[in-house]
Design an enzyme around this catalytic site. Structure first.
Site, PDB file in Angstrom:
ATOM      1  N   ALA A  52      19.531-107.697 -13.183  1.00 50.82           N
ATOM      2  CA  ALA A  52      18.211-108.152 -13.624  1.00 50.82           C
ATOM      3  C   ALA A  52      18.347-109.572 -14.161  1.00 50.82           C
ATOM      4  O   ALA A  52      19.332-109.897 -14.822  1.00 50.82           O
ATOM      5  CB  ALA A  52      17.673-107.233 -14.708  1.00 50.82           C
TER       6      ALA A  52
ATOM      7  N   LYS B 256      10.600-109.166 -10.749  1.00 50.74           N
ATOM      8  CA  LYS B 256      10.581-108.746 -12.156  1.00 50.74           C
ATOM      9  C   LYS B 256       9.570-109.602 -12.923  1.00 50.74           C
ATOM     10  O   LYS B 256       9.702-110.830 -12.965  1.00 50.74           O
ATOM     11  CB  LYS B 256      11.992-108.918 -12.739  1.00 50.74           C
ATOM     12  CG  LYS B 256      12.067-108.675 -14.222  1.00 50.74           C
ATOM     13  CD  LYS B 256      13.494-108.723 -14.720  1.00 50.74           C
ATOM     14  CE  LYS B 256      13.529-108.693 -16.222  1.00 50.74           C
ATOM     15  NZ  LYS B 256      14.874-108.855 -16.754  1.00 50.74           N
TER      16      LYS B 256
ATOM     17  N   GLU C  40      18.305-108.331 -22.631  1.00 52.29           N
ATOM     18  CA  GLU C  40      17.316-109.320 -22.183  1.00 52.29           C
ATOM     19  C   GLU C  40      17.813-110.029 -20.917  1.00 52.29           C
ATOM     20  O   GLU C  40      17.375-111.135 -20.605  1.00 52.29           O
ATOM     21  CB  GLU C  40      17.014-110.323 -23.294  1.00 52.29           C
ATOM     22  CG  GLU C  40      16.135-109.760 -24.413  1.00 52.29           C
ATOM     23  CD  GLU C  40      14.638-109.667 -24.058  1.00 52.29           C
ATOM     24  OE1 GLU C  40      14.261-110.162 -22.992  1.00 52.29           O
ATOM     25  OE2 GLU C  40      13.877-109.098 -24.866  1.00 52.29           O
TER      26      GLU C  40
HETATM   27  P1  FAD Z   1      33.619-110.021 -12.651  1.00 53.87           P
HETATM   28  O1  FAD Z   1      32.504-109.495 -11.853  1.00 53.87           O
HETATM   29  O2  FAD Z   1      34.447-109.043 -13.416  1.00 53.87           O
HETATM   30  O3  FAD Z   1      34.567-110.835 -11.664  1.00 53.87           O
HETATM   31  C1  FAD Z   1      35.888-111.150 -11.995  1.00 53.87           C
HETATM   32  C2  FAD Z   1      36.581-111.711 -10.773  1.00 53.87           C
HETATM   33  O4  FAD Z   1      37.864-112.180 -11.143  1.00 53.87           O
HETATM   34  C3  FAD Z   1      36.777-110.694  -9.651  1.00 53.87           C
HETATM   35  O5  FAD Z   1      36.548-111.306  -8.409  1.00 53.87           O
HETATM   36  C4  FAD Z   1      38.253-110.349  -9.758  1.00 53.87           C
HETATM   37  O6  FAD Z   1      38.793-109.958  -8.542  1.00 53.87           O
HETATM   38  C5  FAD Z   1      38.815-111.688 -10.219  1.00 53.87           C
HETATM   39  N1  FAD Z   1      40.104-111.563 -10.890  1.00 53.87           N
HETATM   40  C6  FAD Z   1      40.373-111.083 -12.125  1.00 53.87           C
HETATM   41  N2  FAD Z   1      41.698-111.109 -12.369  1.00 53.87           N
HETATM   42  C7  FAD Z   1      42.282-111.614 -11.266  1.00 53.87           C
HETATM   43  C8  FAD Z   1      43.630-111.868 -10.869  1.00 53.87           C
HETATM   44  N3  FAD Z   1      44.654-111.573 -11.669  1.00 53.87           N
HETATM   45  N4  FAD Z   1      43.828-112.373  -9.649  1.00 53.87           N
HETATM   46  C9  FAD Z   1      42.822-112.657  -8.788  1.00 53.87           C
HETATM   47  N5  FAD Z   1      41.539-112.443  -9.112  1.00 53.87           N
HETATM   48  C10 FAD Z   1      41.274-111.914 -10.317  1.00 53.87           C
HETATM   49  N6  FAD Z   1      23.851-109.725 -16.492  1.00 53.87           N
HETATM   50  C11 FAD Z   1      22.581-110.042 -16.211  1.00 53.87           C
HETATM   51  O7  FAD Z   1      22.246-111.217 -16.114  1.00 53.87           O
HETATM   52  N7  FAD Z   1      21.664-109.056 -16.015  1.00 53.87           N
HETATM   53  C12 FAD Z   1      21.946-107.750 -16.157  1.00 53.87           C
HETATM   54  O8  FAD Z   1      21.085-106.892 -15.948  1.00 53.87           O
HETATM   55  C13 FAD Z   1      23.264-107.399 -16.530  1.00 53.87           C
HETATM   56  N8  FAD Z   1      23.631-106.117 -16.714  1.00 53.87           N
HETATM   57  C14 FAD Z   1      24.910-105.817 -17.123  1.00 53.87           C
HETATM   58  C15 FAD Z   1      25.251-104.515 -17.462  1.00 53.87           C
HETATM   59  C16 FAD Z   1      26.517-104.234 -17.946  1.00 53.87           C
HETATM   60  C17 FAD Z   1      26.858-102.824 -18.337  1.00 53.87           C
HETATM   61  C18 FAD Z   1      27.489-105.249 -18.052  1.00 53.87           C
HETATM   62  C19 FAD Z   1      28.877-104.950 -18.521  1.00 53.87           C
HETATM   63  C20 FAD Z   1      27.159-106.545 -17.693  1.00 53.87           C
HETATM   64  C21 FAD Z   1      25.870-106.845 -17.258  1.00 53.87           C
HETATM   65  N9  FAD Z   1      25.506-108.147 -16.965  1.00 53.87           N
HETATM   66  C22 FAD Z   1      24.214-108.453 -16.666  1.00 53.87           C
HETATM   67  C23 FAD Z   1      26.519-109.191 -16.948  1.00 53.87           C
HETATM   68  C24 FAD Z   1      26.956-109.446 -15.511  1.00 53.87           C
HETATM   69  O9  FAD Z   1      27.409-108.256 -14.914  1.00 53.87           O
HETATM   70  C25 FAD Z   1      28.051-110.495 -15.450  1.00 53.87           C
HETATM   71  O10 FAD Z   1      27.692-111.618 -16.191  1.00 53.87           O
HETATM   72  C26 FAD Z   1      28.312-110.931 -14.044  1.00 53.87           C
HETATM   73  O11 FAD Z   1      28.537-109.849 -13.213  1.00 53.87           O
HETATM   74  C27 FAD Z   1      29.469-111.895 -13.973  1.00 53.87           C
HETATM   75  O12 FAD Z   1      30.703-111.257 -13.987  1.00 53.87           O
HETATM   76  P2  FAD Z   1      31.973-112.171 -13.746  1.00 53.87           P
HETATM   77  O13 FAD Z   1      31.856-112.801 -12.408  1.00 53.87           O
HETATM   78  O14 FAD Z   1      32.166-113.024 -14.922  1.00 53.87           O
HETATM   79  O15 FAD Z   1      33.169-111.106 -13.740  1.00 53.87           O
END
Ligand code: FAD
Length: 502
Positions: free
Chosen positions: A52, A80, A344
């Protein structure tokens, strides 16, 4: 890499939402002068939630040059118009944080003061009668309408719901076509320079070594570079936001697909419901101090409105922020930079504003400590403002049915938030701090929605007689409701504009 060295090679660690959003903006804005590599590990995977968003996402996507219909189609997206909060003030209550403005502002005086006086005089009832977004959401209507025809009033303000995994895939395709090079592999070692502590190279499990000038840490909550390697430190906010777990589970789609997110408060946390074209995203954010994992999972499963499509997945988190989001030659974006619960829908926005901030302060001729400090100052303020807005929802509860809610009511909150609540209560006024994400109307909706009624209104309102005030409010209410009724159904909009494959 030394501090004065020009930045040529940027390495993004992680291919979740943060990694691909960062790659997309960097390649669009600076792709001609940079070599951009993205390393991700399919074995580790992505967090796979985050579905969202809030309205700035529209401008961000436009900035990237993404076609809206294709984007929605490929991510099974929907529209939304706001978030409906249920059981937050008291059990049985419901209000919406609707995007967009309310009513019509008067010079130097926002609309809600007119409503406050009218309410006191018994001339009106529901504040949400004056929100065009709410009226459309309530009737499950949507159309891309910039202004309401024939009157000088703004149209609908919207954001998206989308499938998080499809979103990462969509952005990956877009970025690779623009020249970002993706490297598959698990990073097993991070080398740092002995002279200045800068990250110099990553070693993958297959022995490949990747060097870079600037590293963007999008590796998720563990912060592979910013924390595991540079030990930057984390400021914990769980005393203000006690939820530390979430169960997430997809369910079959329920028709009609409503154009809003739902947030339903339960005994020690809250449940989200995000409608997409092919399924509904659901989850329960809760505090493990007050609710066991098993009991919370059972509660979520008992409160779904359609059959589950998978086993619920548990995600653990710690609310807070990385003390320096930029340290040496590592910039953390996404979950590696901190976490605020999704009440939010602000995390994807924080990713986008973080990478925009980096582009604005891009250290093309070497990393300057002044620029790093300014980046960190702005990031900190942005996180803190959003944090306070989220705490507000918990602090203003009137629920007394569980220890969790009683503790939330009684907890100490940041001083700036206390002042904001006190000012609104005494005067009806809310001010937006510089660069604060949420506007006064967002704060007003949550405060009124959870039962905080101001004791006063602005005297500019007295320029209107009671009759004029009543006529103005009737006129606006009729316009919003009549215009919303005439819009097409949201479901019809999806069908005509961006129907995804089923
Ligand atoms: P991740 O998706 O965890 O990606 C991490 C990446 O790093 C992956 O590709 C992984 O393979 C790589 N990686 C890690 N370690 C290594 C390694 N050693 N070697 C190679 N690659 C590695 N945000 C919103 O805006 N709206 C929402 O409705 C919302 N709902 C959420 C609900 C929950 C329960 C949670 C926990 C979060 C929510 N969020 C929401 C936040 C949102 O999910 C994240 O901000 C977003 O998905 C970004 O994640 P990221 O890319 O930082 O991390």
């Amino acid at each position: 890499m030394s501090e004065q060295q020009a930045i040529k090679q940027v390495v993004i660690v992680g291919g979740g939402t943060a990694g691909w959003i960062s790659a997309a903006l960097l390649v669009k804005m600076l792709g001609k002068s940079l070599n951009i590599l993205l390393v991700e590990s399919e074995e580790i995977g992505i967090v796979g939630v985050g579905e969202a968003t809030i309205p700035p996402v529209i401008h961000f996507n436009e900035g990237l040059g993404l076609d809206e219909a294709t984007f929605l189609k490929e991510t099974q997206g929907s529209i939304k118009l706001g978030i409906q909060f249920e059981n937050w003030g008291q059990q049985g209550d419901s209000y919406m944080h609707a995007f967009g403005n309310f009513g019509k502002d008067y010079p130097f005086c926002t609309f809600h003061h007119f409503w406050l006086k009218a309410k006191q005089q018994g001339l009106t009832q529901d504040f949400w009668d004056y929100s065009f977004n709410y009226q459309a959401a309530k009737h499950n209507k949507f159309s891309k309408i910039d202004t309401i025809p024939q009157v000088n009033l703004p149209g609908l303000v919207y954001a998206y719901h989308f499938d998080a995994s499809l979103y990462a895939k969509f952005l990956r395709k877009h970025c690779e076509a623009m020249g970002v090079k993706r490297i598959e592999g698990k990073i097993t070692h991070v080398a740092t320079s002995e002279s200045n502590g800068y990250v110099s190279a990553l070693t993958l499990a297959d022995g490949q070594v990747i060097s870079g000038d600037l590293f963007i840490d999008c590796s998720g909550m563990h912060g592979l570079l910013i924390e595991q390697t540079l030990n930057t430190g984390y400021e914990d906010w769980s005393h203000w936001l006690p939820c530390d777990r979430a169960w997430a589970v997809p369910t079959e789609s329920v028709k009609p697909i409503v154009p809003y997110t739902r947030s339903i408060a339960h005994q020690a946390g809250w449940q989200w419901r995000i409608p997409l074209q092919h399924r509904t995203g659901n989850g329960l954010v809760f505090s493990s101090k007050y609710w066991s994992e098993e009991a919370a999972k059972a509660h979520l499963l008992a409160n779904l409105d359609a059959p589950a499509l998978a086993e619920p997945r548990l995600i653990k988190f710690r609310t807070g922020r990385r003390i320096k989001q930029w340290h040496r030659n590592v910039v953390s974006i996404g979950l590696s930079s901190g976490f605020l619960e999704p009440l939010e829908s602000t995390s994807i926005h924080l990713i986008q504003s973080g990478i925009i901030r980096l582009v604005k302060n891009f250290p093309h001729q070497g990393i300057k400590s002044e620029e790093v400090a300014e980046f960190n100052r702005q990031s900190q303020l942005e996180f803190e403002h959003i944090r306070d807005f989220i705490i507000l929802h918990y602090k203003l509860t009137q629920r007394t049915d569980s220890k969790f809610w009683r503790d939330c009511q009684q907890m100490d909150v940041p001083e700036r938030l206390l002042q904001k609540i006190a000012l609104f209560k005494a005067t009806g006024k809310v001010y937006r701090e510089q660069d604060e994400l949420f506007s006064p109307i967002a704060w007003i909706q949550v405060m009124l929605g959870q039962g905080l009624q101001p004791e006063d209104y602005h005297p500019i309102v007295n320029a209107l007689t009671d009759t004029q005030l009543s006529e103005l409010l009737d006129y606006l209410k009729t316009i919003f409701s009549a215009t919303a009724t005439k819009l097409p159904l949201h479901q019809q909009f999806l069908q005509d504009f961006c129907k995804a494959e089923s």
